[in-house]
Design a protein around this motif. Structure first.
Motif, PDB file in Angstrom:
ATOM      1  N   PRO A 175      31.224  45.103  61.617  1.00 27.18           N
ATOM      2  CA  PRO A 175      31.138  46.358  61.513  1.00 27.18           C
ATOM      3  C   PRO A 175      31.842  46.722  60.009  1.00 27.18           C
ATOM      4  CG  PRO A 175      31.919  46.192  63.562  1.00 27.18           C
ATOM      5  CD  PRO A 175      31.933  44.641  63.205  1.00 27.18           C
ATOM      6  N   ARG A 176      32.981  46.021  59.819  1.00 27.48           N
ATOM      7  CA  ARG A 176      33.566  46.198  58.513  1.00 27.48           C
ATOM      8  C   ARG A 176      34.170  44.728  57.757  1.00 27.48           C
ATOM      9  NH1 ARG A 176      37.696  51.219  58.270  1.00 27.48           N
ATOM     10  NH2 ARG A 176      36.668  50.944  56.111  1.00 27.48           N
ATOM     11  N   LEU A 177      33.282  44.418  56.752  1.00 31.24           N
ATOM     12  CA  LEU A 177      33.316  43.137  56.326  1.00 31.24           C
ATOM     13  C   LEU A 177      34.171  43.231  54.806  1.00 31.24           C
ATOM     14  CD1 LEU A 177      32.743  40.133  56.016  1.00 31.24           C
ATOM     15  CD2 LEU A 177      30.677  40.694  55.020  1.00 31.24           C
ATOM     16  N   VAL A 178      35.066  42.516  54.570  1.00 34.52           N
ATOM     17  CA  VAL A 178      35.620  42.228  53.468  1.00 34.52           C
ATOM     18  C   VAL A 178      35.092  40.984  53.151  1.00 34.52           C
ATOM     19  CG1 VAL A 178      37.550  42.037  51.922  1.00 34.52           C
ATOM     20  CG2 VAL A 178      37.342  43.866  53.958  1.00 34.52           C
ATOM     21  N   ALA A 179      34.861  40.647  51.717  1.00 37.04           N
ATOM     22  CA  ALA A 179      34.433  39.392  51.113  1.00 37.04           C
ATOM     23  C   ALA A 179      35.534  38.986  50.290  1.00 37.04           C
ATOM     24  CB  ALA A 179      32.983  39.472  50.493  1.00 37.04           C
ATOM     25  N   PHE A 180      36.005  37.546  50.396  1.00 36.93           N
ATOM     26  CA  PHE A 180      36.911  36.950  49.217  1.00 36.93           C
ATOM     27  C   PHE A 180      36.153  36.185  48.415  1.00 36.93           C
ATOM     28  CE2 PHE A 180      41.233  37.427  51.769  1.00 36.93           C
ATOM     29  CZ  PHE A 180      41.089  38.672  51.602  1.00 36.93           C
ATOM     30  N   CYS A 181      36.052  35.809  47.320  1.00 35.87           N
ATOM     31  CA  CYS A 181      35.637  35.036  46.330  1.00 35.87           C
ATOM     32  C   CYS A 181      36.699  34.109  45.682  1.00 35.87           C
ATOM     33  CB  CYS A 181      34.515  35.538  45.323  1.00 35.87           C
ATOM     34  SG  CYS A 181      33.576  36.435  46.316  1.00 35.87           S
ATOM     35  N   PRO A 182      37.461  33.244  46.313  1.00 40.09           N
ATOM     36  CA  PRO A 182      38.704  32.748  45.964  1.00 40.09           C
ATOM     37  C   PRO A 182      38.397  31.742  44.762  1.00 40.09           C
ATOM     38  CG  PRO A 182      38.054  31.626  47.887  1.00 40.09           C
ATOM     39  CD  PRO A 182      37.137  32.603  47.654  1.00 40.09           C
ATOM     40  N   GLY A 183      37.304  31.158  44.469  1.00 44.00           N
ATOM     41  CA  GLY A 183      37.318  30.188  43.569  1.00 44.00           C
ATOM     42  C   GLY A 183      36.899  30.714  42.096  1.00 44.00           C
ATOM     43  N   ALA A 184      36.819  29.815  41.065  1.00 42.47           N
ATOM     44  CA  ALA A 184      36.532  30.027  39.896  1.00 42.47           C
ATOM     45  C   ALA A 184      36.200  28.606  39.174  1.00 42.47           C
ATOM     46  CB  ALA A 184      37.600  30.805  39.021  1.00 42.47           C
ATOM     47  N   GLU A 185      34.949  28.764  38.742  1.00 43.09           N
ATOM     48  CA  GLU A 185      34.444  27.356  38.344  1.00 43.09           C
ATOM     49  C   GLU A 185      35.277  26.777  37.050  1.00 43.09           C
ATOM     50  OE1 GLU A 185      31.896  24.090  38.354  1.00 43.09           O
ATOM     51  OE2 GLU A 185      32.153  25.574  39.869  1.00 43.09           O
ATOM     52  N   TYR A 186      35.565  27.868  36.277  1.00 41.16           N
ATOM     53  CA  TYR A 186      36.419  27.451  35.100  1.00 41.16           C
ATOM     54  C   TYR A 186      37.654  26.438  35.172  1.00 41.16           C
ATOM     55  CZ  TYR A 186      38.108  27.857  30.176  1.00 41.16           C
ATOM     56  OH  TYR A 186      38.529  27.474  28.927  1.00 41.16           O
ATOM     57  N   GLY A 187      38.371  26.923  36.019  1.00 42.38           N
ATOM     58  CA  GLY A 187      39.674  26.289  36.294  1.00 42.38           C
ATOM     59  C   GLY A 187      40.559  26.948  37.197  1.00 42.38           C
ATOM     60  N   PRO A 188      41.950  26.320  37.433  1.00 43.97           N
ATOM     61  CA  PRO A 188      43.051  27.039  38.280  1.00 43.97           C
ATOM     62  C   PRO A 188      43.682  28.005  37.577  1.00 43.97           C
ATOM     63  CG  PRO A 188      43.165  24.390  38.211  1.00 43.97           C
ATOM     64  CD  PRO A 188      42.106  24.900  37.094  1.00 43.97           C
ATOM     65  N   ALA A 189      43.571  28.316  36.312  1.00 46.57           N
ATOM     66  CA  ALA A 189      44.231  29.401  35.882  1.00 46.57           C
ATOM     67  C   ALA A 189      43.575  30.798  35.993  1.00 46.57           C
ATOM     68  CB  ALA A 189      44.351  29.017  34.360  1.00 46.57           C
ATOM     69  N   LYS A 190      42.491  30.720  36.550  1.00 47.04           N
ATOM     70  CA  LYS A 190      41.769  31.905  37.047  1.00 47.04           C
ATOM     71  C   LYS A 190      41.544  32.328  38.475  1.00 47.04           C
ATOM     72  CE  LYS A 190      37.809  32.867  34.803  1.00 47.04           C
ATOM     73  NZ  LYS A 190      36.629  32.776  34.110  1.00 47.04           N
ATOM     74  N   ARG A 191      42.640  31.190  39.154  1.00 48.92           N
ATOM     75  CA  ARG A 191      42.525  31.352  40.678  1.00 48.92           C
ATOM     76  C   ARG A 191      43.492  31.936  41.069  1.00 48.92           C
ATOM     77  NH1 ARG A 191      40.908  25.466  41.083  1.00 48.92           N
ATOM     78  NH2 ARG A 191      38.636  25.602  40.178  1.00 48.92           N
ATOM     79  N   TRP A 192      43.534  33.077  41.945  1.00 45.10           N
ATOM     80  CA  TRP A 192      44.798  33.897  42.510  1.00 45.10           C
ATOM     81  C   TRP A 192      45.200  32.890  43.461  1.00 45.10           C
ATOM     82  CZ3 TRP A 192      45.071  37.982  46.762  1.00 45.10           C
ATOM     83  CH2 TRP A 192      46.030  38.931  46.512  1.00 45.10           C
ATOM     84  N   PRO A 193      46.494  32.807  43.927  1.00 41.21           N
ATOM     85  CA  PRO A 193      46.999  31.716  44.802  1.00 41.21           C
ATOM     86  C   PRO A 193      46.316  31.703  46.230  1.00 41.21           C
ATOM     87  CG  PRO A 193      48.816  32.496  43.405  1.00 41.21           C
ATOM     88  CD  PRO A 193      47.704  33.480  43.227  1.00 41.21           C
ATOM     89  N   CYS A 310      47.389  26.530  33.525  1.00 44.63           N
ATOM     90  CA  CYS A 310      48.368  26.989  32.722  1.00 44.63           C
ATOM     91  C   CYS A 310      49.282  26.428  31.584  1.00 44.63           C
ATOM     92  CB  CYS A 310      49.346  27.762  33.819  1.00 44.63           C
ATOM     93  SG  CYS A 310      50.867  28.745  32.942  1.00 44.63           S
ATOM     94  N   PRO A 311      49.240  26.732  30.541  1.00 43.94           N
ATOM     95  CA  PRO A 311      50.040  26.062  29.749  1.00 43.94           C
ATOM     96  C   PRO A 311      51.630  25.829  29.739  1.00 43.94           C
ATOM     97  CG  PRO A 311      49.130  27.870  28.325  1.00 43.94           C
ATOM     98  CD  PRO A 311      48.408  27.645  29.972  1.00 43.94           C
ATOM     99  N   LEU A 312      51.912  26.881  30.401  1.00 40.38           N
ATOM    100  CA  LEU A 312      53.437  26.979  30.569  1.00 40.38           C
ATOM    101  C   LEU A 312      53.878  26.430  31.910  1.00 40.38           C
ATOM    102  CD1 LEU A 312      53.863  30.743  28.869  1.00 40.38           C
ATOM    103  CD2 LEU A 312      54.100  28.467  27.892  1.00 40.38           C
ATOM    104  N   GLY A 313      52.804  26.368  32.771  1.00 38.25           N
ATOM    105  CA  GLY A 313      53.197  25.760  33.934  1.00 38.25           C
ATOM    106  C   GLY A 313      53.703  26.564  35.012  1.00 38.25           C
ATOM    107  N   HIS A 314      53.651  27.891  34.778  1.00 39.74           N
ATOM    108  CA  HIS A 314      54.276  28.830  35.891  1.00 39.74           C
ATOM    109  C   HIS A 314      53.176  29.782  36.518  1.00 39.74           C
ATOM    110  CE1 HIS A 314      53.990  31.914  32.798  1.00 39.74           C
ATOM    111  NE2 HIS A 314      54.775  31.300  32.263  1.00 39.74           N
ATOM    112  N   LEU A 315      51.921  29.864  35.778  1.00 44.45           N
ATOM    113  CA  LEU A 315      50.818  30.815  36.197  1.00 44.45           C
ATOM    114  C   LEU A 315      51.534  32.116  36.738  1.00 44.45           C
ATOM    115  CD1 LEU A 315      47.819  30.413  36.387  1.00 44.45           C
ATOM    116  CD2 LEU A 315      47.889  30.018  38.640  1.00 44.45           C
TER     117      LEU A 315
END
Length: 336
Positions: A175-193, A310-315
């Motif tokens: 009845p009520r659907l929320v979709a998550f798209c947790p990936g990002a092909e480019y790399g980890p610096a675009k991915r929410w934890p 992340c070039p600084l290592g902390h994201l």
């Protein structure tokens, strides 16, 4: 007139090219517009009313394969195209239309493509900051002003498409659907934890929302992490659907939470409400093109860096983007 689009190799870029196709049809009444595209982006082109046929481009990223390109060029030559719009900026992307003898070959000069491109545009990044603007500019004469406003990209998912996909996958629409798209092909610096996605999933489950996770097989592991951290709150469909099936299921969602990714642009083109999470990239270049999108970015001094890691290592740009803030944005966009 019969024309060919040489499509980008990225799903998001292909979505952002759709307003160019609209403009070409307006400029050339009766136009037949085909697309030459990698098979991984073909499904989004097949959901565009502007494209008559999608022709398979069998080349992987960076693959030259001169003999195979020559064979493909011979096949295209037999179709007698009047013009080609070549959207990638690489020399190899312009080679097949050149070898096919397509008389009018339009694109940005790119990688010194003199001769391969014979209607050459020079890219002014300051004048055309958005990717969508750069694509639409190719419909005009070189140097001509860009007509505005630009239509937002749109792809279709009919009621029949949605039901067929549900049947194929043996799913019932919640009845009520929320979709998550947790990936990002480019790399980890675009991915929410993953831990943040899991916290959000638990909060949504408490509010009687079903949460389904979408992405490619490469995203399956991070989606499993989210499901493990939010037991019983999520269904992991990463890698379990085709792109065409993912389009139909995303069209069923009341809201979509996504990183800056190809599926973000798919969701925008489906005109679904979106909460888009930006870390290393910039919404000033490739934003979700929708009036129903909320863009969340901490706008730290170190971002956007456009790095894969992340070039600084902390994201911090994503780690410090709290699930509570994202939940508030979801609640604001969700229907009552």
């Amino acid at each position: 007139m019969k024309a060919l689009i040489v499509a980008p190799a990225w799903i998001g870029d292909t979505i952002m090219a759709q307003p160019l196709f609209v403009r070409l049809h307006a400029l050339y009444p009766g136009l037949r517009l085909d697309a030459l595209a990698p098979r991984w982006v073909a499904p989004v082109l097949q959901r565009m009313d502007d494209i008559a046929e999608v022709i398979d481009s069998p080349f992987n990223h960076g693959q030259v394969s001169l003999k195979a390109r020559w064979r493909l060029a011979r096949e295209l030559a037999a179709r007698h195209y009047d013009a080609a719009w070549i959207l990638p900026n690489s020399a190899k992307s312009a080679l097949v239309p050149f070898l096919a003898g397509i008389p009018r070959r339009v694109g940005f000069t790119g990688e010194a493509r003199y001769g391969l491109i014979n209607v050459r545009h020079t890219l002014d990044k300051a004048a055309l900051p958005l990717m969508i603007e750069r694509f639409v500019q190719l419909a005009e004469a070189p140097g001509a002003p860009l007509p505005k406003p630009i239509a937002q990209p749109r792809i279709r998912s009919t009621a029949a498409d949605k039901q067929r996909t549900l049947n194929e996958l043996g799913l019932d629409a919640p009845p009520r659907l929320v979709a998550f798209c947790p990936g990002a092909e480019y790399g980890p610096a675009k991915r929410w934890p993953a831990a943040h996605f899991a916290t959000l999933a638990r909060a949504l489950a408490e509010r009687s929302r079903a949460v389904w996770l979408f992405g490619s097989p490469k995203d399956h592991a991070v989606a499993e992490d989210i499901c493990r951290l939010a037991p019983g709150c999520c269904r992991n469909l990463c890698g379990a659907t085709s792109l065409s099936q993912a389009i139909d299921l995303l069209a069923l969602a009341e809201i979509i939470v996504c990183n800056d990714s190809g599926l973000m642009h798919v969701a925008a083109a489906l005109d679904r409400p979106i909460v888009a999470l930006y870390g290393s990239s910039s919404p000033g270049f490739t934003p979700p093109l929708s009036d129903r999108a909320d863009i969340l970015s901490l706008k730290l001094a170190c971002s956007p860096c456009f790095e894969r890691q992340c070039p600084l290592g902390h994201l911090d740009c994503l780690n410090k983007l709290s699930p509570q803030r994202v939940l508030a944005a979801v609640e604001k966009r969700s229907p009552a």
